[in-house]
Design an enzyme around this catalytic site. Structure first.
Site, PDB file in Angstrom:
ATOM      1  N   LYS A  22      35.303  -8.760 -50.079  1.00  0.00           N
ATOM      2  CA  LYS A  22      35.053  -9.198 -48.699  1.00  0.00           C
ATOM      3  C   LYS A  22      35.907  -8.423 -47.697  1.00  0.00           C
ATOM      4  CE  LYS A  22      35.937 -13.212 -45.717  1.00  0.00           C
ATOM      5  NZ  LYS A  22      37.231 -12.903 -45.095  1.00  0.00           N
ATOM      6  N   ASP A 121      39.533 -18.170 -39.968  1.00  0.00           N
ATOM      7  CA  ASP A 121      40.282 -19.289 -40.537  1.00  0.00           C
ATOM      8  C   ASP A 121      41.323 -19.826 -39.568  1.00  0.00           C
ATOM      9  OD1 ASP A 121      39.086 -19.436 -42.978  1.00  0.00           O
ATOM     10  OD2 ASP A 121      40.475 -18.063 -43.954  1.00  0.00           O
TER      11      ASP A 121
END
Length: 441
Positions: A22, A121
């Site tokens: 990722k 996040d």
């Protein structure tokens, strides 16, 4: 709302293939903006954060052709610079922290860029200063509009310079490298990040015609070139997934083979899991983890409690500390987990304590785990995933726990893990997706 319902306490068995990385994908995909020639990228993970970036590239005018499940051809010949001013761009760019990675390539090729304050996040402060201070050193000027949370950057002519980074930021280093490859003159970046993902980016840029030396070290030298051509590139397997699966095997007492791991690129990750007492063997380029009834945490040579902390590469990646913490709850022995980079990443331990784990949260950065040596299994509970890594850690805990667990906010997990439910089921996990309203956190 989607949630995972898990019946835990069952050993798993089989083979699992890690997805493409990722964190590498967000850099590599942004780099397609540096050339108008076709770029073929393979082993791209099919996850939300990456797909959002691909959508953003398409909206900017990049021609995209998906030729296989994990392989795309990108052609950034006709980029719509005016798209920066649109409300659609503000929405797409603001919904993804990785969108910051397009700024360096756009500055290098077009001399200007804009980006809304990116999302991602909620794990503590994640500064963007390193990116913009680097761009400034190369001659860019930027204005932050506090009312709209929008960064506007102008760089009609980038010039090489000596840059000493205030932190060894992976994304910051990558962004500055991508800006510097087309700048006039030579750029030197000291205290550069040197993660395998960044090495992959630099090697790909060199295949495109860039002149980058010092790859793999913290001192990069970039001689600017006038243009870059196209190339092909394959992503590394995701080291965070590999570490997650090692932890999963240990916690559930499972025999699992992780396929095609590019072991030489994993750094200290395997040895850190070894210090928790987890056995594994390398078979070709596969990691085989045998079923273990117990695993014992090592101590330091003088007998003092082991401390595991994160550090810039080649130190231990912060993205795996949550996994290490969960795995330690069922080990024999004690360990101190020191999360240096992000001050909110350990707050998920309250869910583990509710499951029966013995953890002392010393402060926002440190937790002491008292391992139970599998003498007392964790118990299933209902919980909510706060971020990608904590979400997978809780998923591993639930798979090892007795009884039923329900994990809400699984969209966070799916931002970073491709087809995780299906892949775990193939190993024998009792996991299914359910549509329920969360009762609490």
């Amino acid at each position: 709302m989607n949630a995972f319902e898990i019946i835990g306490g069952k050993p798993l068995k089989g083979e699992i293939i890690p997805q493409g990385a990722k964190n590498e994908a967000l850099q590599i995909l942004s780099a397609v903006l540096l050339t108008e020639e076709p770029m073929t990228i393979s082993n791209i993970p099919d996850i939300k954060d990456v797909n959002k970036l691909i959508d953003l590239l398409a909206a900017l005018g990049v021609k995209i052709d998906r030729i296989d499940k994990d392989t795309y051809v990108f052609e950034a010949k006709d980029i719509n610079i005016e798209y920066f001013q649109s409300s659609e761009f503000r929405e797409k760019g603001g919904g993804l922290r990785g969108s910051i990675m397009i700024v360096g390539p756009l500055l290098a090729r077009f001399g200007k860029a804009a980006i809304p304050k990116p999302g991602g996040d909620k794990i503590g402060r994640r500064r963007l200063d390193t990116h913009f201070l680097g761009f400034e050193k190369l001659g860019a000027k930027f204005v932050y509009d506090a009312s709209t949370h929008f960064f506007n950057v102008d760089a009609t002519e980038l010039k090489g310079n000596y840059i000493l980074l205030d932190e060894a930021s992976v994304t910051g280093t990558a962004n500055i490298v991508m800006a510097a490859v087309l700048a006039k003159g030579t750029t030197t970046i000291y205290n550069a990040a040197c993660e395998p993902y960044l090495q992959q980016l630099c090697k790909m840029l060199n295949r495109m015609g860039a002149k980058i030396s010092g790859i793999g070290s913290n001192l990069l030298t970039i001689e600017g070139v006038q243009r870059l051509g196209g190339t092909s590139h394959r992503m590394l397997p995701d080291m965070i997934e590999i570490g997650s699966f090692i932890g999963l095997a240990a916690m559930t007492g499972s025999e699992i083979t992780i396929k095609d791991v590019c072991f030489q690129e994993l750094g200290v990750i395997p040895s850190v899991f070894s210090r928790l007492g987890i056995q594994f063997e390398l078979r070709g380029d596969d990691i085989f983890i045998p079923a273990q009834d117990s695993y014992e945490i090592d101590t330091f040579i003088d007998g003092s409690i082991l401390t595991i902390s994160d550090a810039p590469w080649p130190g231990f990646t912060p993205d795996l500390l949550s996994i290490i913490l969960v795995v330690a709850t069922q080990a024999k022995g004690n360990v101190l987990i020191h999360q240096k980079m992000f001050e909110s990443r350990l707050f998920f331990v309250d869910k583990l304590i509710d499951m029966g784990a013995q953890i002392i949260l010393c402060d926002p950065h440190r937790a002491t785990v008292i391992g139970m040596n599998k003498s007392h299994s964790l118990r299933g509970i209902e919980m909510t995933s706060p971020d990608i890594r904590a979400g997978v850690s809780l998923l591993i805990a639930a798979l090892s726990a007795k009884g039923k667990s329900v994990i809400h906010n699984i969209e966070q997990i799916e931002r970073g893990y491709q087809d995780i439910e299906e892949r775990l089921r193939k190993l024998g996990a009792d996991i299914k997706r359910v549509d329920v309203e969360p009762r609490g956190h």
